[in-house]
Design a protein around this motif. Structure first.
Motif, short mmCIF file in Angstrom:
data_model
loop_
_atom_site.label_atom_id
_atom_site.label_comp_id
_atom_site.label_asym_id
_atom_site.label_seq_id
_atom_site.Cartn_x
_atom_site.Cartn_y
_atom_site.Cartn_z
N GLU A 65 34.60 -26.68 -12.26
CA GLU A 65 33.30 -26.08 -12.00
C GLU A 65 32.72 -25.41 -13.25
OE1 GLU A 65 31.20 -24.88 -9.05
OE2 GLU A 65 31.75 -26.91 -8.51
N ALA A 93 36.69 -29.65 -2.01
CA ALA A 93 35.22 -29.61 -2.02
C ALA A 93 34.61 -30.03 -3.35
CB ALA A 93 34.75 -28.19 -1.67
N GLU A 97 30.60 -30.88 -4.62
CA GLU A 97 29.91 -29.89 -5.44
C GLU A 97 29.50 -30.43 -6.81
OE1 GLU A 97 32.14 -26.25 -5.51
OE2 GLU A 97 32.40 -26.25 -3.35
N LYS A 101 25.65 -32.84 -10.37
CA LYS A 101 25.66 -32.27 -11.73
C LYS A 101 25.54 -33.36 -12.78
CE LYS A 101 27.91 -27.91 -10.78
NZ LYS A 101 28.73 -26.85 -11.35
#
Length: 257
Positions: A65, A93, A97, A101
């Motif tokens: 992340e 997840a 997520e 991006k």
């Protein structure tokens, strides 16, 4: 940057985590500084190195992340010269997520770039899938080890994995090599095991490691104690197999012990 090796196969139960944990421990015993990145939401490499995934507030989820730098996700293990970036169930997840991006396939590559020369080997334990987590691992890696179990259906899905690797080479990581195919769960008493070894070596030749990982009770017991086979029973066949494999990798990479 040290050599980054992904251990990948979309089939489950072929020995990916066993290989990641025990190869890391063997390289550590041979005085190589090693980092294990657990990129599988099941977090078996994390528990296999004696860490409780539920107690880790930072790990591969935060790494992917980019909410924490790599240096803040690393924990020390009980294996000499082996550090770990642990996994947590939250990693499930990450594919959702990251999907929106930019350059989502490069998140891991960018995150580990800051580690520089801290480690001689970085081993990535991949999830049993060809999703975004595995794609990130293959994009970040210099090479990939493919464990193949000496059982029926051993070659099932291998073509799909090799096509994925070719696709990654073409689009994301032209420098990605196949470090080798590793035959696992070998039982010399079984005709089928010997047939699989013969078939794989016939098809893939020099791409197959000389070392073969034999079926070994102690190798199966070690993870339940949160230990590598090197620490759990250094005199076992499993320990000898993974030490041989570590030597073989060092020779391939023209390193000495």
């Amino acid at each position: 940057m040290g050599k980054i090796i992904a251990i990948a196969n979309q089939k489950g139960g072929v020995g990916k985590t066993t290989t990641t944990v025990n190869l890391a421990a063997a390289l550590g015993v041979l005085e190589k500084k090693v980092l294990v990145i657990d990129a599988d939401p099941q977090a078996n490499a994390t528990s296999g190195l004696g860490m409780d995934s539920d107690s880790n507030s930072a790990g591969s989820y935060q790494l992917l992340e980019h909410t924490l730098p790599a240096s803040e996700t690393i924990v020390q293990t009980g294996s000499p010269n082996v550090d770990l970036i642990p996994a947590h169930i939250d990693l499930v997840a990450i594919e959702i997520e990251l999907v929106d991006k930019d350059e989502r396939e490069y998140m891991l590559k960018k995150a580990v770039a800051e580690l520089g020369e801290q480690y001689e080997y970085i081993l990535i334990d991949c999830a049993p899938s060809l999703g975004l987590l595995t794609l990130n691992a293959l994009t970040a890696a210099d090479s990939v080890i493919i464990p193949i179990q000496c059982e029926y259906y051993a070659l099932e899905g291998l073509g799909k994995l090799l096509n994925t690797i070719k696709s990654v080479q073409r689009i994301h990581n032209p420098d990605l090599d196949i470090e080798g195919m590793l035959l696992t769960m070998y039982d010399s008493r079984l005709r089928l095991s010997n047939q699989v070894v013969e078939e794989v070596k016939k098809h893939f030749g020099d791409m197959v490691f000389d070392t073969i990982i034999q079926r070994n009770v102690r190798l199966g017991e070690a993870p339940s104690y949160g230990e590598s086979i090197i620490k759990y029973d250094a005199s076992s066949k499993g320990a000898a197999n993974y030490l041989n494999m570590a030597h073989e990798i060092l020779q391939k990479n023209r390193q000495t012990v």
